[in-house]
Scaffold this motif. Structure first.
Motif, PDB file in Angstrom:
ATOM      1  N   ALA A   3      -0.162  -0.584   3.884  1.00 55.16           N
ATOM      2  CA  ALA A   3      -0.165   0.762   4.455  1.00 55.16           C
ATOM      3  C   ALA A   3       0.792   1.679   3.709  1.00 55.16           C
ATOM      4  CB  ALA A   3       0.205   0.707   5.938  1.00 55.16           C
ATOM      5  N   GLY A   4       1.885   1.123   3.196  1.00 58.24           N
ATOM      6  CA  GLY A   4       2.815   1.920   2.403  1.00 58.24           C
ATOM      7  C   GLY A   4       2.223   2.357   1.080  1.00 58.24           C
ATOM      8  N   ALA A   5       1.343   1.532   0.505  1.00 50.90           N
ATOM      9  CA  ALA A   5       0.640   1.934  -0.713  1.00 50.90           C
ATOM     10  C   ALA A   5      -0.328   3.072  -0.422  1.00 50.90           C
ATOM     11  CB  ALA A   5      -0.093   0.745  -1.322  1.00 50.90           C
ATOM     12  N   HIS A   6      -0.935   3.047   0.763  1.00 54.62           N
ATOM     13  CA  HIS A   6      -1.794   4.168   1.174  1.00 54.62           C
ATOM     14  C   HIS A   6      -0.995   5.463   1.183  1.00 54.62           C
ATOM     15  CE1 HIS A   6      -3.653   6.811   4.254  1.00 54.62           C
ATOM     16  NE2 HIS A   6      -4.799   6.352   3.786  1.00 54.62           N
ATOM     17  N   THR A   7       0.219   5.436   1.764  1.00 52.35           N
ATOM     18  CA  THR A   7       1.065   6.627   1.768  1.00 52.35           C
ATOM     19  C   THR A   7       1.424   7.052   0.349  1.00 52.35           C
ATOM     20  OG1 THR A   7       1.982   6.264   3.973  1.00 52.35           O
ATOM     21  CG2 THR A   7       3.349   7.491   2.426  1.00 52.35           C
ATOM     22  N   ALA A   8       1.838   6.103  -0.484  1.00 53.39           N
ATOM     23  CA  ALA A   8       2.238   6.430  -1.855  1.00 53.39           C
ATOM     24  C   ALA A   8       1.095   7.084  -2.622  1.00 53.39           C
ATOM     25  CB  ALA A   8       2.720   5.171  -2.569  1.00 53.39           C
ATOM     26  N   LEU A   9      -0.103   6.547  -2.485  1.00 56.37           N
ATOM     27  CA  LEU A   9      -1.238   7.102  -3.234  1.00 56.37           C
ATOM     28  C   LEU A   9      -1.750   8.394  -2.617  1.00 56.37           C
ATOM     29  CD1 LEU A   9      -2.440   5.963  -5.873  1.00 56.37           C
ATOM     30  CD2 LEU A   9      -1.045   4.305  -4.631  1.00 56.37           C
ATOM     31  N   MET A  10      -1.645   8.553  -1.305  1.00 54.10           N
ATOM     32  CA  MET A  10      -1.994   9.843  -0.706  1.00 54.10           C
ATOM     33  C   MET A  10      -1.074  10.944  -1.214  1.00 54.10           C
ATOM     34  SD  MET A  10      -4.693   9.865   1.314  1.00 54.10           S
ATOM     35  CE  MET A  10      -4.510  11.223   2.471  1.00 54.10           C
ATOM     36  N   LEU A  11       0.201  10.621  -1.409  1.00 55.13           N
ATOM     37  CA  LEU A  11       1.139  11.609  -1.930  1.00 55.13           C
ATOM     38  C   LEU A  11       0.911  11.876  -3.414  1.00 55.13           C
ATOM     39  CD1 LEU A  11       4.432  10.452  -0.167  1.00 55.13           C
ATOM     40  CD2 LEU A  11       3.005  12.421   0.431  1.00 55.13           C
TER      41      LEU A  11
END
Length: 289
Positions: A144-152
């Motif tokens: 889920a943290g990778a989702h945040t990183a890539l969304m940013l």
């Protein structure tokens, strides 16, 4: 320090032990060297909007800052569990920031991403006093943290809304992230992303030209977040003219790909070595053939 063989025997059962979870056991193996911890810094007014800074004792000359977002299905996790990631990177010379963020069911998407942007805004404004370069930020995350990183890192509005120039993001490392996971397969996911247009929840839908270089890591035995997420996003990243590297680790699962940052499990996958090679490469440079 717990011997590695003993740690392996304890980890599967440890989730049921109050106050002694898998992360506690894993972090017990981590050497307390290579960094100075500045803990519990507020980057917002919510109790979950706090972060830890790991200042390297032997800083890399680039003064690059790695902001690591942990996973947990958007409903669990804590920054203190990720000492094993932060120590490995700080001991290699990189300043590391690990933020907490608000969780479901207190909040829903896009609050997690907005908190991530607020943490990056704090880095831009304050990291120089810790020895980092606010113009050299690499976003990283697992699950889920990778989702945040890539969304940013993708062409979304979240960084701009937080007052951040995207040029400060020099790279992004996604580890076993969900980037292209429609349709939502569970009631919990539907609740977490309720109220948003489904297409707006997927990093792959925001790939544009001019994005920072990406390193996307995944285990090919991952049944929690399927490897196609990494394969599909990398293809879209490259099709838009951006640099994307992928590594699919054989017989590695969803948790093994991130615990491989720790010395106790480093032989599982070269997660740390590949991340360090990416951090040391000149901005935008293509990977070696």
């Amino acid at each position: 320090m717990i011997p590695r063989r003993r740690l392996l025997s304890l980890l599967p059962a440890s989730a049921a032990l109050a106050g002694c979870g898998p992360a506690d056991l894993l972090n017990a193996t981590v050497p307390r060297r290579g960094y100075r911890l500045v803990a519990d810094i507020a980057y917002g007014d919510d109790p979950r909007r706090r972060l830890d800074v790991y200042e390297p004792t032997r800083p890399d000359a680039s003064r690059t800052v790695v902001c690591f977002f942990y996973g947990g299905g958007w409903n669990s996790g804590g920054r203190g569990d990720y000492l094993f990631v932060a120590q490995a990177l700080a001991d290699s010379g990189y300043l590391v920031v690990v933020p907490d963020y608000r969780l479901w069911p207190e909040v829903r998407f896009p609050a997690f991403v907005e908190d991530g942007a607020a943490a990056v805004a704090w880095i831009r404004a304050n990291i120089a006093i810790h020895g980092g370069d606010p113009a050299r930020i690499v976003l990283a995350g697992h699950s889920a943290g990778a989702h945040t990183a890539l969304m940013l890192a993708a062409g979304t509005p979240y960084l701009a809304r937080a007052g951040i120039d995207r040029a400060a993001i020099r790279g992004v490392v996604g580890i076993a992230g969900p980037y292209d996971f429609l349709p939502f397969g569970t009631e919990r996911l539907r609740a977490i992303f309720a109220g948003a247009a489904p297409a707006d929840t997927q990093p792959i839908n925001f790939v544009t030209p001019g994005l920072p270089p990406a390193l996307l890591l995944h285990g090919d035995a991952d049944t929690t977040v399927l490897p196609r997420n990494t394969v599909n996003l990398a293809a879209a990243w490259r099709a838009a003219g951006n640099v994307a590297e992928t590594r699919l680790y054989r017989d590695v699962g969803h948790i093994g790909v991130v615990t491989a940052f720790s010395a106790a499990f480093r032989e599982r996958a070269p997660t740390l070595a590949d991340t360090l090679a990416f951090l040391r490469r000149p901005d935008g440079a293509a990977p070696p053939s």
